[in-house]
Design an enzyme around this catalytic site. Structure first.
Site, PDB file in Angstrom:
ATOM      1  N   CYS A 221       0.835  -1.201   0.000  1.00 19.38           N
ATOM      2  CA  CYS A 221       0.000   0.000   0.000  1.00 19.38           C
ATOM      3  C   CYS A 221       0.870   1.253   0.000  1.00 19.38           C
ATOM      4  O   CYS A 221       0.614   2.199  -0.748  1.00 19.38           O
ATOM      5  CB  CYS A 221      -0.930  -0.013   1.208  1.00 19.38           C
TER       6      CYS A 221
ATOM      7  N   CYS B 179      -6.589  -2.824   7.114  1.00 23.00           N
ATOM      8  CA  CYS B 179      -7.869  -2.125   6.955  1.00 23.00           C
ATOM      9  C   CYS B 179      -8.939  -2.955   6.261  1.00 23.00           C
ATOM     10  O   CYS B 179     -10.126  -2.757   6.504  1.00 23.00           O
ATOM     11  CB  CYS B 179      -7.664  -0.797   6.233  1.00 23.00           C
TER      12      CYS B 179
END
EC number: 2.8.1.13
Length: 379
Positions: free
Chosen positions: A117, A214
């Site tokens: 990410c 997440c």
């Protein structure tokens, strides 16, 4: 303007003439970065990425990027009086991070999506967005330090070893590092960060730290992978190193290298650990603890941050970290190309797993020299 002293972000102009985009997750760390810079008079622009919508499952403590976090980031911006934008990066995030995460687990690896990410979304697309907004730099709430060296900016461990995030940022390139700033890296503890949040009256001062990935609520990787890749949890055999069948497993995606508990094969004498995963045969291979011992670690996709090229030497003496929770250990890098190497650990490590990162540090120094990805063949 050229004679102006350097400001705290390293630019020879007043803070008011320095635009900085702050990547805001809605947590206390990035909120403090934005608040501190705004208080210093910088032209702050807050940006929050909508990365993944897992519905109500993500609206809970311990998860990031949920609607609540976007709301919290906006409240901080309102409190400190700077603009805040939310960008929809869900498609980018799925293609760049989530799909690879699922495929890596199906291939028997143990991936680290937070690194991907940072590499493929935050420090690539978001960084480009910051440049498109005419920012001079982009700041984040990561616990890591950027220091100027004789050859340019260097990446160094955070002052607080307990909060250091260098393992997750090894893939930061020199070009990205030139544009990035990490204002929290010098702080001695998280308590200092929370004290700053309270001083600014931020609504997130007491907000708990995020714990989960997440898009993996409750840390249940297998459940998420099954939703992304139906049929991924096909059962198969648990076998020992000689191939003897010891039992049946619930699907390779439920197991990781080094796992001991939850195998369902008790009563066999000495403890057995997962030493290898074979997705093609749908086998979980188990063995004694000593079978986990690894000294030779093949690493690829290396991002090298040393001043001299990786291939300029046949060997590099470094400290290497093969899991985020472990301390760096003495190692030797033997380059095979600009992006591949064989890493020899001076003392063997247990549970070295494909899909994890191997991060390099300068011996006796806080500098990060880069790192790469562990792949099959560790021995």
């Amino acid at each position: 303007m050229l004679d102006h002293p350097l400001n705290s972000l390293g630019f020879a102009k007043p803070p008011a003439a320095t635009r900085v985009v702050v990547a805001m997750s809605g947590g206390v760390d990035s909120s403090v970065v934005a608040a501190e810079l705004a208080a210093e008079g910088y032209d702050v622009v807050g940006v929050t990425l909508q990365l993944y919508d897992h519905g109500a499952a993500l609206a809970k403590k311990g998860a990031c990027c949920a609607g609540r976090d976007i709301h919290d980031a906006r409240r901080v911006a309102e409190t400190m009086g700077f603009p805040h934008y939310v960008l929809d990066y869900e498609n980018t995030f799925r293609e760049a991070v989530i799909d690879e995460f699922a495929d890596a687990y199906l291939a028997g690896a143990t991936p680290v999506p937070c690194i991907r990410c940072n590499e493929r979304v935050k420090f690539k697309d978001l960084l480009q967005t910051a440049k498109d907004l005419d920012a001079d730099c982009m700041a984040t709430g990561h616990y890591i330090q950027r220091k100027m060296g004789p050859a340019g900016p260097e990446l160094h461990c955070a002052a607080d070893a307990a909060r250091d995030q260098s393992y997750f940022l090894f893939s930061t390139t020199p070009e990205q590092l030139a544009f990035l700033r990490f204002p929290l890296g010098h702080l001695a503890s998280k308590a200092e960060t929370r004290a700053l949040a309270a001083r600014h009256g931020l609504p997130v001062a007491d907000k708990p730290d995020s714990q989960d990935i997440c898009f993996v609520p409750n840390g249940n990787y297998a459940e998420v992978i099954q939703k992304l890749r139906p049929g991924a949890a096909d059962p198969g055999e648990i076998v020992d190193l000689s191939g003897r069948v010891l039992g049946e497993h619930r699907g390779v995606i439920h197991y990781t290298i080094g796992q001991r508990r939850g195998l369902g094969i008790g009563g066999l004498g000495d403890p057995l650990y997962v030493v290898r995963l074979d997705p093609e045969r749908r086998q979980v291979i188990v063995g004694p603890k000593e079978a986990l011992s690894t000294r030779i670690v093949p690493v690829r996709e290396i991002n090298w941050l040393g001043d001299a090229p990786l291939t300029s030497r046949s060997e590099w003496q470094v400290m290497a970290k093969v899991r985020s929770t472990r301390a760096p250990r003495e190692a030797v890098i033997r380059p095979l190309s600009d992006t591949e190497a064989e890493v020899e650990l001076i003392a063997p490590e247990d549970g070295v797993s494909p899909g994890q990162a191997c991060v390099f540090y300068a011996p006796g120094d806080s500098r990060i020299l880069g790192g790469g990805w562990i792949w099959r063949g560790a021995r």
